[in-house]
Design an enzyme around this catalytic site. Structure first.
Site, PDB file in Angstrom:
ATOM      1  N   ARG A  18       0.839  -1.204   0.000  1.00  0.00           N
ATOM      2  CA  ARG A  18       0.000   0.000   0.000  1.00  0.00           C
ATOM      3  C   ARG A  18       0.866   1.244   0.000  1.00  0.00           C
ATOM      4  O   ARG A  18       1.802   1.362   0.779  1.00  0.00           O
ATOM      5  CB  ARG A  18      -0.914  -0.004   1.235  1.00  0.00           C
ATOM      6  CG  ARG A  18      -1.849  -1.204   1.201  1.00  0.00           C
ATOM      7  CD  ARG A  18      -2.910  -1.166   2.271  1.00  0.00           C
ATOM      8  NE  ARG A  18      -3.717  -2.382   2.168  1.00  0.00           N
ATOM      9  CZ  ARG A  18      -4.738  -2.673   2.967  1.00  0.00           C
ATOM     10  NH1 ARG A  18      -5.090  -1.824   3.931  1.00  0.00           N
ATOM     11  NH2 ARG A  18      -5.413  -3.784   2.810  1.00  0.00           N
TER      12      ARG A  18
ATOM     13  N   ARG B  16       1.541   1.627  10.272  1.00  0.00           N
ATOM     14  CA  ARG B  16       1.182   1.981   8.898  1.00  0.00           C
ATOM     15  C   ARG B  16       2.420   1.851   8.023  1.00  0.00           C
ATOM     16  O   ARG B  16       3.284   2.723   8.010  1.00  0.00           O
ATOM     17  CB  ARG B  16       0.631   3.408   8.856  1.00  0.00           C
ATOM     18  CG  ARG B  16      -0.069   3.769   7.551  1.00  0.00           C
ATOM     19  CD  ARG B  16      -0.650   5.176   7.591  1.00  0.00           C
ATOM     20  NE  ARG B  16      -1.702   5.321   8.592  1.00  0.00           N
ATOM     21  CZ  ARG B  16      -2.983   4.986   8.382  1.00  0.00           C
ATOM     22  NH1 ARG B  16      -3.359   4.518   7.224  1.00  0.00           N
ATOM     23  NH2 ARG B  16      -3.875   5.128   9.354  1.00  0.00           N
TER      24      ARG B  16
ATOM     25  N   GLU C 195      -7.077  -0.301  14.668  1.00  0.00           N
ATOM     26  CA  GLU C 195      -7.730  -1.232  13.752  1.00  0.00           C
ATOM     27  C   GLU C 195      -6.794  -2.365  13.332  1.00  0.00           C
ATOM     28  O   GLU C 195      -5.672  -2.140  12.905  1.00  0.00           O
ATOM     29  CB  GLU C 195      -8.182  -0.468  12.510  1.00  0.00           C
ATOM     30  CG  GLU C 195      -8.936  -1.348  11.535  1.00  0.00           C
ATOM     31  CD  GLU C 195      -9.251  -0.625  10.223  1.00  0.00           C
ATOM     32  OE1 GLU C 195      -9.392   0.614  10.238  1.00  0.00           O
ATOM     33  OE2 GLU C 195      -9.356  -1.300   9.192  1.00  0.00           O
TER      34      GLU C 195
ATOM     35  N   ARG D 244       1.305  -5.770  11.838  1.00  0.00           N
ATOM     36  CA  ARG D 244       0.518  -4.867  12.678  1.00  0.00           C
ATOM     37  C   ARG D 244       0.053  -5.564  13.956  1.00  0.00           C
ATOM     38  O   ARG D 244       0.055  -4.969  15.031  1.00  0.00           O
ATOM     39  CB  ARG D 244      -0.692  -4.310  11.921  1.00  0.00           C
ATOM     40  CG  ARG D 244      -1.411  -3.235  12.731  1.00  0.00           C
ATOM     41  CD  ARG D 244      -2.629  -2.664  12.042  1.00  0.00           C
ATOM     42  NE  ARG D 244      -2.285  -1.561  11.144  1.00  0.00           N
ATOM     43  CZ  ARG D 244      -3.185  -0.737  10.609  1.00  0.00           C
ATOM     44  NH1 ARG D 244      -4.472  -0.891  10.874  1.00  0.00           N
ATOM     45  NH2 ARG D 244      -2.802   0.226   9.791  1.00  0.00           N
TER      46      ARG D 244
ATOM     47  N   SER E 132     -11.118  -5.854   9.395  1.00  0.00           N
ATOM     48  CA  SER E 132     -12.243  -5.160   8.793  1.00  0.00           C
ATOM     49  C   SER E 132     -13.072  -6.161   7.985  1.00  0.00           C
ATOM     50  O   SER E 132     -12.554  -6.835   7.103  1.00  0.00           O
ATOM     51  CB  SER E 132     -11.708  -4.062   7.866  1.00  0.00           C
ATOM     52  OG  SER E 132     -12.779  -3.328   7.352  1.00  0.00           O
TER      53      SER E 132
END
Length: 467
Positions: A292, A307, A391, A434, A394
RNA sequence: GGACGGGUGGCCGAGCGGCUGAAGGCACCGGUUUGCUAAACCGGCAUACAGGGUAAACCUGUAUCGCGGGUUCGAAUCCCGCCCCGUCCGCCA
């Protein structure tokens, strides 16, 4: 992709849907373009029908005359040629008109299709309306027996926590400097037990979804064609989020794109296929590296493993019949799988119902799962973070939005022999590194070591502590 | 990187200027026959869009033989460009 017919019949639903998702797209322009296009296509079809009829009538005659022309004596040729010219003239004139209308249609379509790709799937009526992540609604919380989320870390464990960055450093788990040297900001290198923990937790999660929940193991390409990105709904909106390999500039066939999630590969598998209803539901799980660009996130979460540009993720996808009840049931089930996994890892988490403003273009409903990360959040008087949920998962329900774009359909008893677009859902099973953030931070001990979660120990040769 | 071969319906596969939305086979669905199953026989069976019809059945039209363009009154069929897939060799793992 939404259904153009549905939009034509009830544009207001899509206007409201887009507004609630904070997406700007000119629905009225779509209606105008669609109307103009249909009118032109209608006219073109009428002309073509006439043209086809004519050529069916005069075609054989032309053939016959052509034959006569060859054998005919000099004197008669002029008459035959004149007759031929007359026969050819009418269909030719029609063909020219058809071509003209075709040009008109061609001029309309790029804009119409471009706009259509941008229309978001309206959120379900029971999704709370809101502006952004601040309006998401907490559904539930869970804590392991040894943790009380109403108390601070120090009250729970008797010492002040270090952040995962500090732990990674002191225990030699991550080398951020060398990551940056190699690949720039938001890059990292897992070292020693850091890498082993990363591998262990991924393997644990993958075995978990396969063995306990019967998902099918499958690998996916992470370098894909544009159609796969558009089909899964990541393009055009998320284009700037993905890395692009400009193979076309090197004389290669097509540009390629690095996927940001295994969902692209899993969903793309059956693009352009008609599945047998008996095969459904398809339950696929993959583990893949995700890329990403994090464009637009400049300055946010710049430190640590939160991130980053590259990570690995176990992803689950379900492709089921076009039935709202079934889709909702799967959503619950997929979330339940993650809850079970997090409970087995003894990580405190909460479920968040995402509001309309926080949904992407492609989902009708989304529930995020956040794990407690003691090293995140606001700073206290001593400049130490007070902890926050971050987070980690999802879960999305997309109805037929994705399958429509992918042209993935099924046929069977319940469809009465018709082909119908499938419904799809997806959810994170586990993303690492993460997830190492809550693991390291929650499992740290007063002496600076980190306990290895019980369920991971067998994946690490029985090691009980890191450090 | 070099040399070939190929892209046709759910699948296999014929066709190589009009009679082809497309033979034949397989799969699938309905029926006949049958103690059951199998076999055999008969029939059906693409998709999208638009219009009509009750948002059903159905009817009509158009498009679709990898994609785009061209030739032609007419293209799955001829020509050009592109994309994709495969085989062999080389190179690398």
């Amino acid at each position: 992709m939404i259904d153009l017919k549905a939009l034509r019949e009830d544009p207001e639903r899509f206007r409201v849907g887009a507004a609630r998702k904070k997406v700007t797209v000119d629905i009225d322009r779509i209606l105008v373009l669609d109307e103009a296009r249909r009118k032109a296509v209608g006219a073109q079809e009428t002309l073509r029908a006439e043209q086809n009829k004519l050529s069916k009538e005069s075609g054989p005659e032309i053939g016959k005359l052509m034959g006569q022309l060859k054998k005919a004596p000099e004197g008669e040729r002029g008459a035959i040629e004149a007759k031929l010219a007359e026969l050819k003239a009418r269909p030719k004139a029609l063909a020219d008109q058809v071509t003209a209308l075709g040009k008109e249609i061609e001029a309309l379509e790029p804009e119409l299709n471009g706009l259509l790709l941008q229309v978001p799937l309206p959120a379900d009526p029971d999704v709370p309306v809101g502006e952004g992540s601040e309006d998401n609604v907490e559904l539930s919380r869970w804590d392991p027996a040894w943790w009380d989320s109403s108390k601070s870390f120090e009250e729970n464990k008797g010492f002040a926590p270090k952040t995962h960055i500090e732990l990674a450093e002191s225990l030699g788990l991550v080398n951020f400097e060398r990551g940056v040297k190699l690949a720039g900001s938001r890059s990292y290198v897992l070292t020693g037990m850091g890498m082993r923990l990363h591998q262990a937790v991924l393997r644990y999660a993958y075995d978990f979804i396969l063995e306990k929940h019967g998902f099918q193991a499958i690998s996916v390409p992470v370098l894909v064609r544009e159609e796969a990105m558009q089909g899964t709904g990541f393009f055009p909106t998320g284009r700037e989020q993905t890395y692009q390999l400009e193979e076309s500039k090197r004389g290669g066939g097509q540009d390629m794109f690095l996927t940001g999630t295994g969902e692209v590969g899993l969903m793309g598998l059956h693009a352009d296929e008609i599945l047998d209803e008996a095969q459904l539901p398809l339950q696929y799980a993959t583990v893949s590296t995700c890329f990403r660009r994090e464009a637009g996130a400049a300055g946010r979460d710049t430190a640590g493993l939160y991130r980053i540009h590259q990570f690995d993720k176990v992803e689950q996808v379900v492709i089921c019949r076009a039935d709202e009840g079934e889709s909702r049931a799967w959503h619950k089930k997929m979330i339940g799988i993650v809850e079970e996994l997090l409970r087995s890892l003894e990580l405190p988490y909460r479920l968040l119902q995402c509001c309309t403003g926080d949904l992407g273009v492609k989902n009708a409903d989304m529930v995020d799962i956040e794990c407690w990360m003691p090293g995140r959040g606001e700073l206290d008087a001593n400049e130490r973070p007070m902890g926050a949920y971050g987070e980690t998962h999802s879960a999305s329900r997309l109805y037929d939005f994705q399958c429509r774009r992918l042209n993935m359909r099924y046929k069977g008893e319940s469809t009465g022999g018709k082909t119908v677009f499938c419904h799809s859902l997806n959810n994170t099973v586990l993303a690492s590194p993460r997830v190492l953030i809550p693991i390291l931070e929650m499992y740290q001990e007063a002496d600076g070591r980190v306990r290895v979660p019980k369920v991971l120990q067998r994946h690490l040769g029985g090691i009980e502590h890191v450090g």
